[in-house]
Design a protein around this motif. Structure first.
Motif, PDB file in Angstrom:
ATOM      1  N   LEU A 159       0.855  -1.189   0.000  1.00 38.04           N
ATOM      2  CA  LEU A 159       0.000   0.000   0.000  1.00 38.04           C
ATOM      3  C   LEU A 159       0.887   1.234   0.000  1.00 38.04           C
ATOM      4  N   ASN A 160       0.813   1.997  -1.087  1.00 36.56           N
ATOM      5  CA  ASN A 160       1.701   3.139  -1.259  1.00 36.56           C
ATOM      6  C   ASN A 160       0.877   4.400  -1.485  1.00 36.56           C
ATOM      7  N   PHE A 161       1.260   5.466  -0.776  1.00 39.29           N
ATOM      8  CA  PHE A 161       0.642   6.780  -0.944  1.00 39.29           C
ATOM      9  C   PHE A 161       1.669   7.683  -1.621  1.00 39.29           C
ATOM     10  N   TRP A 162       1.281   8.310  -2.711  1.00 41.07           N
ATOM     11  CA  TRP A 162       2.221   9.065  -3.519  1.00 41.07           C
ATOM     12  C   TRP A 162       1.502  10.199  -4.238  1.00 41.07           C
ATOM     13  N   GLY A 163       2.252  10.985  -5.001  1.00 42.89           N
ATOM     14  CA  GLY A 163       1.664  12.045  -5.816  1.00 42.89           C
ATOM     15  C   GLY A 163       2.585  12.402  -6.965  1.00 42.89           C
ATOM     16  N   THR A 164       1.998  12.863  -8.062  1.00 41.21           N
ATOM     17  CA  THR A 164       2.806  13.268  -9.216  1.00 41.21           C
ATOM     18  C   THR A 164       3.619  14.523  -8.907  1.00 41.21           C
ATOM     19  N   TRP A 165       3.244  15.249  -7.880  1.00 41.21           N
ATOM     20  CA  TRP A 165       3.903  16.482  -7.459  1.00 41.21           C
ATOM     21  C   TRP A 165       5.095  16.220  -6.534  1.00 41.21           C
ATOM     22  N   CYS A 166       5.345  14.956  -6.206  1.00 47.17           N
ATOM     23  CA  CYS A 166       6.313  14.566  -5.170  1.00 47.17           C
ATOM     24  C   CYS A 166       7.563  13.955  -5.815  1.00 47.17           C
ATOM     25  N   PRO A 167       8.690  14.680  -5.857  1.00 46.96           N
ATOM     26  CA  PRO A 167       9.901  14.136  -6.485  1.00 46.96           C
ATOM     27  C   PRO A 167      10.367  12.789  -5.927  1.00 46.96           C
ATOM     28  N   PRO A 168      10.389  12.562  -4.598  1.00 53.61           N
ATOM     29  CA  PRO A 168      10.805  11.232  -4.124  1.00 53.61           C
ATOM     30  C   PRO A 168       9.829  10.124  -4.562  1.00 53.61           C
ATOM     31  N   CYS A 169       8.562  10.477  -4.691  1.00 56.17           N
ATOM     32  CA  CYS A 169       7.564   9.495  -5.161  1.00 56.17           C
ATOM     33  C   CYS A 169       7.885   9.077  -6.597  1.00 56.17           C
ATOM     34  N   LEU A 172      -1.724   1.514  -5.010  1.00 57.85           N
ATOM     35  CA  LEU A 172      -1.045   2.803  -4.953  1.00 57.85           C
ATOM     36  C   LEU A 172      -2.107   3.887  -5.006  1.00 57.85           C
ATOM     37  N   ILE A 173      -2.123   4.734  -3.997  1.00 60.00           N
ATOM     38  CA  ILE A 173      -3.140   5.767  -3.884  1.00 60.00           C
ATOM     39  C   ILE A 173      -2.496   7.130  -4.135  1.00 60.00           C
ATOM     40  N   ILE A 187      -3.460   4.844   8.910  1.00 59.69           N
ATOM     41  CA  ILE A 187      -2.649   4.670   7.705  1.00 59.69           C
ATOM     42  C   ILE A 187      -2.496   5.958   6.898  1.00 59.69           C
ATOM     43  N   LEU A 188      -3.157   7.023   7.299  1.00 61.72           N
ATOM     44  CA  LEU A 188      -3.050   8.288   6.576  1.00 61.72           C
ATOM     45  C   LEU A 188      -1.618   8.796   6.654  1.00 61.72           C
ATOM     46  N   PRO A 189      -0.983   9.018   5.509  1.00 61.34           N
ATOM     47  CA  PRO A 189       0.434   9.413   5.532  1.00 61.34           C
ATOM     48  C   PRO A 189       0.639  10.836   6.038  1.00 61.34           C
ATOM     49  N   LYS A 190       1.768  11.026   6.699  1.00 62.36           N
ATOM     50  CA  LYS A 190       2.190  12.353   7.150  1.00 62.36           C
ATOM     51  C   LYS A 190       3.280  12.879   6.223  1.00 62.36           C
ATOM     52  N   ALA A 191       3.896  11.984   5.443  1.00 63.14           N
ATOM     53  CA  ALA A 191       4.954  12.331   4.492  1.00 63.14           C
ATOM     54  C   ALA A 191       4.745  11.501   3.236  1.00 63.14           C
ATOM     55  N   PHE A 192       5.383  11.945   2.159  1.00 59.74           N
ATOM     56  CA  PHE A 192       5.236  11.239   0.898  1.00 59.74           C
ATOM     57  C   PHE A 192       6.605  10.964   0.311  1.00 59.74           C
ATOM     58  N   PRO A 193       6.789   9.813  -0.278  1.00 55.80           N
ATOM     59  CA  PRO A 193       5.856   8.686  -0.309  1.00 55.80           C
ATOM     60  C   PRO A 193       5.810   7.982   1.046  1.00 55.80           C
ATOM     61  N   THR A 194       4.707   7.311   1.313  1.00 55.15           N
ATOM     62  CA  THR A 194       4.594   6.420   2.465  1.00 55.15           C
ATOM     63  C   THR A 194       4.093   5.084   1.942  1.00 55.15           C
ATOM     64  N   THR A 195       4.773   4.027   2.364  1.00 57.56           N
ATOM     65  CA  THR A 195       4.414   2.685   1.923  1.00 57.56           C
ATOM     66  C   THR A 195       4.249   1.779   3.122  1.00 57.56           C
ATOM     67  N   PHE A 196       3.185   0.986   3.087  1.00 60.27           N
ATOM     68  CA  PHE A 196       2.946  -0.048   4.089  1.00 60.27           C
ATOM     69  C   PHE A 196       3.000  -1.397   3.398  1.00 60.27           C
ATOM     70  N   LEU A 197       3.582  -2.367   4.058  1.00 65.31           N
ATOM     71  CA  LEU A 197       3.478  -3.744   3.617  1.00 65.31           C
ATOM     72  C   LEU A 197       2.641  -4.440   4.678  1.00 65.31           C
ATOM     73  N   LEU A 239       5.823  -3.484   7.533  1.00 65.29           N
ATOM     74  CA  LEU A 239       6.819  -2.490   7.152  1.00 65.29           C
ATOM     75  C   LEU A 239       6.095  -1.189   6.896  1.00 65.29           C
ATOM     76  N   LYS A 240       6.656  -0.111   7.417  1.00 58.94           N
ATOM     77  CA  LYS A 240       6.174   1.233   7.085  1.00 58.94           C
ATOM     78  C   LYS A 240       7.398   2.032   6.679  1.00 58.94           C
ATOM     79  N   GLU A 241       7.369   2.532   5.476  1.00 53.40           N
ATOM     80  CA  GLU A 241       8.472   3.322   4.953  1.00 53.40           C
ATOM     81  C   GLU A 241       7.906   4.679   4.565  1.00 53.40           C
ATOM     82  N   ASP A 242       8.374   5.735   5.222  1.00 49.25           N
ATOM     83  CA  ASP A 242       7.838   7.059   4.894  1.00 49.25           C
ATOM     84  C   ASP A 242       8.902   7.950   4.260  1.00 49.25           C
ATOM     85  N   ALA A 243       9.525   7.379   3.267  1.00 55.56           N
ATOM     86  CA  ALA A 243      10.527   8.080   2.462  1.00 55.56           C
ATOM     87  C   ALA A 243      10.755   7.259   1.195  1.00 55.56           C
ATOM     88  N   TYR A 244      11.550   7.801   0.302  1.00 57.79           N
ATOM     89  CA  TYR A 244      11.916   7.055  -0.900  1.00 57.79           C
ATOM     90  C   TYR A 244      12.611   5.755  -0.508  1.00 57.79           C
TER      91      TYR A 244
END
Length: 179
Positions: free
Chosen positions: A72-82, A104-105, A138-148, A157-162
């Motif tokens: 489960l990944n939270f991302w945006g087209t506006w987010c360079p690390p995403c 991917l949301i 599960i609402l991300p505070k940073a982007f990208p945020t990924t949960f496994l 796993l929770k990864e809140d960075a590239y």
């Protein structure tokens, strides 16, 4: 004398962990997966209730992925690390889509921009836009945020960075989960 040697060895190991680049992460990834699984936070069934508008797949609800292994990944087209991590996500999807469900949301994004981004880059990982509120759990505070998430709804796993999802350590961890 033996005690002094033991102290010196322990001190050397501790120093090495902090001074040798990557050693801390390697050790953590080698020894933490079991502990991480045992102590993982669970997502409650109601946290899965998120209506998802499919961008390149049919619309659905996140609760349809309950009882499955989910990337489960939270991302945006506006987010360079995403954007930077997308190629590794696509590669992971290509190799694990038969064992893991990918969700991917796109957040804070326009549907047309998301569609164009996927088309321009030939990405086919399932992408959605949330149509209902996302649980604070599960609402991300940073982007990208990924949960496994595992089949029991545990956050393994929770990864809140590239992250490079094709690194050897990432693949080893994921392989321990999908066995």
């Amino acid at each position: 004398m033996k005690r002094n040697i033991i102290y010196v060895v322990v001190l050397a190991i501790v120093a090495a962990v902090f001074l040798i680049p990557g050693l801390k992460d390697t050790l953590k990834e080698q020894f933490l997966p079991v502990a991480t699984i045992e102590n993982a936070v669970h997502i409650a069934p109601e946290d899965y209730d998120v209506d998802l508008k499919g961008i390149n797949v049919p619309s659905t609800n996140l609760k349809n992925f309950k009882d499955k292994i989910v990337f489960l990944n939270f991302w945006g087209t506006w987010c360079p690390p995403c954007i930077k991590e997308w190629p590794s996500i696509q590669n992971l999807y290509d190799s694990k889509k038969d064992k893991i469900d990918f969700v991917l949301i796109a957040m804070k994004d326009e549907e047309e921009k998301v569609r164009n981004f996927l088309k321009e880059n030939n990405y086919n990982v399932p992408v959605y836009i949330a149509q209902s509120p996302i649980s604070e759990k599960i609402l991300p505070k940073a982007f990208p945020t990924t949960f496994l998430l595992d089949k029991e709804g545990r956050i393994l796993l929770k990864e809140d960075a590239y992250k490079d999802w094709n690194s050897e350590s990432s693949l080893q961890f994921i392989n321990t989960i999908v066995k």
